[in-house]
Structure formats: C-alpha cells, structure tokens
Write an enzyme that holds these catalytic residues in place. Sequence first.
Site, PDB file in Angstrom:
ATOM      1  N   ASP A  58      88.261 -23.466  87.627  1.00  0.00           N
ATOM      2  CA  ASP A  58      88.109 -24.529  86.254  1.00  0.00           C
ATOM      3  C   ASP A  58      89.575 -24.900  85.921  1.00  0.00           C
ATOM      4  OD1 ASP A  58      86.935 -25.846  84.436  1.00  0.00           O
ATOM      5  OD2 ASP A  58      86.952 -24.421  82.832  1.00  0.00           O
ATOM      6  N   ASP A  60      90.573 -26.485  82.321  1.00  0.00           N
ATOM      7  CA  ASP A  60      90.708 -26.138  80.756  1.00  0.00           C
ATOM      8  C   ASP A  60      90.496 -24.670  80.318  1.00  0.00           C
ATOM      9  OD1 ASP A  60      91.081 -29.031  80.192  1.00  0.00           O
ATOM     10  OD2 ASP A  60      89.266 -29.315  80.457  1.00  0.00           O
ATOM     11  N   ARG A 208      78.801 -31.978  64.866  1.00  0.00           N
ATOM     12  CA  ARG A 208      78.759 -31.743  66.519  1.00  0.00           C
ATOM     13  C   ARG A 208      78.924 -33.296  67.122  1.00  0.00           C
ATOM     14  NH1 ARG A 208      79.957 -28.738  69.206  1.00  0.00           N
ATOM     15  NH2 ARG A 208      78.737 -29.450  70.873  1.00  0.00           N
ATOM     16  N   ASP A 212      81.651 -34.814  69.727  1.00  0.00           N
ATOM     17  CA  ASP A 212      81.511 -35.613  70.852  1.00  0.00           C
ATOM     18  C   ASP A 212      82.524 -36.780  70.916  1.00  0.00           C
ATOM     19  OD1 ASP A 212      79.474 -33.783  71.996  1.00  0.00           O
ATOM     20  OD2 ASP A 212      77.783 -34.790  71.019  1.00  0.00           O
ATOM     21  N   LYS A 221      92.562 -35.830  74.078  1.00  0.00           N
ATOM     22  CA  LYS A 221      93.143 -35.704  75.493  1.00  0.00           C
ATOM     23  C   LYS A 221      94.754 -36.581  75.199  1.00  0.00           C
ATOM     24  CE  LYS A 221      88.879 -35.020  78.232  1.00  0.00           C
ATOM     25  NZ  LYS A 221      88.159 -35.708  79.038  1.00  0.00           N
ATOM     26  N   SER A 257      86.807 -32.332  83.168  1.00  0.00           N
ATOM     27  CA  SER A 257      87.873 -33.369  82.616  1.00  0.00           C
ATOM     28  C   SER A 257      87.932 -34.525  83.716  1.00  0.00           C
ATOM     29  CB  SER A 257      89.067 -32.899  82.384  1.00  0.00           C
ATOM     30  OG  SER A 257      89.161 -31.703  81.417  1.00  0.00           O
ATOM     31  N   LYS A 298      79.420 -29.689  84.266  1.00  0.00           N
ATOM     32  CA  LYS A 298      78.884 -28.532  84.354  1.00  0.00           C
ATOM     33  C   LYS A 298      78.152 -28.093  82.948  1.00  0.00           C
ATOM     34  CE  LYS A 298      82.830 -26.943  85.272  1.00  0.00           C
ATOM     35  NZ  LYS A 298      84.059 -25.995  85.552  1.00  0.00           N
ATOM     36  N   ASP A 357      86.478 -19.976  82.218  1.00  0.00           N
ATOM     37  CA  ASP A 357      86.555 -19.397  81.021  1.00  0.00           C
ATOM     38  C   ASP A 357      85.183 -19.242  80.180  1.00  0.00           C
ATOM     39  OD1 ASP A 357      86.854 -21.906  78.685  1.00  0.00           O
ATOM     40  OD2 ASP A 357      86.928 -22.554  80.853  1.00  0.00           O
TER      41      ASP A 357
END
Length: 479
Positions: A58, A60, A208, A212, A221, A257, A298, A357
């Site tokens: 992965d 991140d 939440r 998002d 980012k 990502s 995922k 992670d």
Amino acid sequence: MGSLAAEAVGIMDPENPTKLETEAVHLSDGGSARNHLPNRVFVNRSLNLENIKCYGFDMDYTLAIYKSPEYEALGFELLRDRLVSIGYPHELLRYDYDPEFPTRGLVYDTMYGNLLKVDSHGNILVCTHGFSHLKGDDIHNYYPNLFIQRDDTERFYILNTLFNLSETYLYACLVDFFTSCTRYKNCTQGFQHGDLFMSFRSMFQDVRDAMDYVHDSGSLKDRTIKALEMYVVKDPRIPVLLSRVKEVAKVFLATNSDYSYTDAIMKYLLEVPASVKSGAPKRAWRSFFDLVVVDTRKPLFFGEGTVLRQVDTLTGKLRMGTYTGDLQHGTIYSGGSSDVVCDLLDVRGKEILYVGDHIFTDILKSKKRQGWRTFLVAPDLIKELQVWTDKRYLFEELKGLDVYLAEFYKHLDSGSHERPDISAIQTRMKMPHESSVESPLSEHPSPAGATMPNHLIRALPTPNRQNNLPENPVTLHET
C-alpha cells in the site's frame, strides 16, 4: 514496522532477503539501529520467505509515512474550516490540534457523543465527553453495564485508521464547545438552540461528510504536495528495500490514491540519483514495481473490484474501455481487483505477501478473501512498546501485587467469616510508582511465609493466619 495482523513476517536479513530468522523476538534496551524498536519486525507465526513470489505494498502510511503531528494538524485544520464554511460557529476556529488527546482505535457513540476506549469484548475502559473524562456513576448513567455492542455499527463508529486521528479530536472539540457555550442547552442526545436541535448523530454525519469532502476535493492532497518535506518522511531505505525485494520476487503497488497524487509522492520517495559522484540520472519510480494500480477502492478491490483501465501518464486521465491484455511494464492501471493482480503477475494466494497499514481494508480482507500473506505496519505501536520497555518494572510490580493479593483469598470458602484487609494493597496498586513508608520485613510477613521483595512488602497488611493459607511458600521475584 510492527504487526498486529493475523499473520506477519519475521525479521528479514537485509543481506539475504530470502532468509527468515525464526527465533523469538524480544525488546532490547539499546544496541544497534537494527535492534531499535522502530526497526523491529514482530512475528505472529513463522513464514518461509522462499515461498513468497510476490510482494505488494500500500502507499499511504505504508511506503509513505506522514509526519506526526504535522499531518494530523493539517487534516484537523481542513475539517474544522469545512464545518465553519457550512454554518458551524466561527468560535470553533480557536481550537488547534492537540496530538496528546486522540489515539487510534477509539469508538464514537453517535447517541451520546462520547469517545470510548473499549477492549476486544466491548468492555468500557475509558469514557470522555468532550475533553472531560467521566468516572464511576457518570459512566454508569450512559452505560449501566459498562459495556457496548461493538457490532452495532449504526450507533458506534470505530475510528481505526491514522487518518481518523484528526477526526477523533474534532468530535471532542465539538462536544466541548457546545457543552460550554451558553447559547445552547445541553440535552441527553445533543444540544438545543431555540427551535434548532443538533443531535450528536447529526454532528457525526457532518464530520463524516466533511472528511469525505477533504479527501474527494483534493484539498488535503494539494496541501501535502505543496509541502512534501513538511508532511512526508523521506526514508532513504525505501528504494533500497524495493530494489532488493525486486531482485528475488515480483513487486506491485496497490493504493486507493489517484495517479497524480501517487506520482508526486513516489517521485519524492524513490527518485534519487543513482550515484551522486557520477551524476547518473534518476531512476524512474515506476521501475521499482512490476505492476502499479491506483484508485483501487479497497476493500472493494478484494471482492468484486471495479473496471480495470489504463492511465494516460501524460494527462492523468483514464483511457476508454476495460483493459483485457497482458501485463505491460511501466503502464499505470486504475481500478481492477485482487484477482486481476494475480492474473497479470501470474501468482496465487499464499505466494503473495501484502504490506499495509489498515487492519481491516489491507489485512483482514486480503487474507480472508484471497488467502494472501499479510504484514501490518503499525507505527503507533512504537510509543506503546517504549512505554512497556521504560516502565516494565511497574508492570512487574503490579503483577507481583496481584499474585500477593491472590494469596489472601486462595483458601477462603463459605466457612470463612473474616474479610481480609486489602486496602493497603489496593492503594499500592493504584500508585505503584510512589515510595511508601519503610517497614521491616518481619512486620509484614507474606501469606503462609511467601517471600516478597522489600519494595512490594512496604505498607502491605499482614494476612489473617486463620484463613488456612497454604504451607508452601510463593516466591515473587524482584524486577
């Protein structure tokens, strides 16, 4: 890197990537960098790395480790500002991120607005309302059995990723603000302001949605890319690791990502001059992998997956249609599934070791649905291991006190009429680090002659000799 997953690898010899040390791992008090806690690998079962034909990573919080608390503070700032922009009080802007408060794995109760630390069975260990730590009757008022149903996902939300740390702290800030603000009336399940009722559940949903938005809009980012040195750890060992692994096995990258962000992070981490003296050109980061898949979504990636498409690396846009051909080295793919990865790399199940992670998305799903071997990166365990090592004598003292306490009750039955006085032991358990009044050993004999170290004997009561305690001594060793 550490492991909590159902399965993990052992200690890889950097000089021989196929060699696995199977001896027990122990905590050392010092020594070389290899023995330093952040460089240790902890094993749940032995694994012969010669059977691994493919390594997956992965990105991140796995290859790309974000600096703490700088990265969490950035995430908190963006979340807080987003809530204010949609109508929350501007007074929230006075809150700044405090890394000492949140920890991964807390549970948010959307009914009462409490943050809970619970064990694996759902027993409540710690409860906070805002920044107030609740005790005794206060906790009982909310949870009469000091227990929650962890599988009640409609009510309880588990904050189980490092990305959730800033979100966790924001929940506490919101409850703290509205509880102390005189404009709002405190209610059991929220706050009342005139005709407006703001429930803890609605606050949860707003946070939440803000989370998002921060991720989907790309604001987090963008800020990260503009200041990579501030937010991303550049570890020179990563390109060395990937190069050595690629010599003995296939390597792939699978990240949620998008391509643009992945490209920026991987360039920063991997594209270093091959030789500073010779001035050789940088090695392209894609050459470290046999396969790169972005936008994996995922855990859907480990199930039915999504359409596999190619990425135009010049524009960052996806090419039309589903890709059905063979693996093309250097090509970036988007979407797909774990089955597609296996087909493209010609590997199966237990031949793959996947490093991630997220214990649910990366570890449990990949293992249960595909049979992949798993390796969990848990940097937050470093602090816990350091506490265990530095304060081990306290844990040993508590263990000794617990055994000593057990001797008072070991042979009590329905015929016993006197209750042992254990108040001094209980006090000592609550404050094991504090020194107590010196008392001669002869004045504080252990149950049935059991021998105890002096630092545990002090201030302890003398057990009642009429309780038919055992004749054989119990020896407690000093730390």
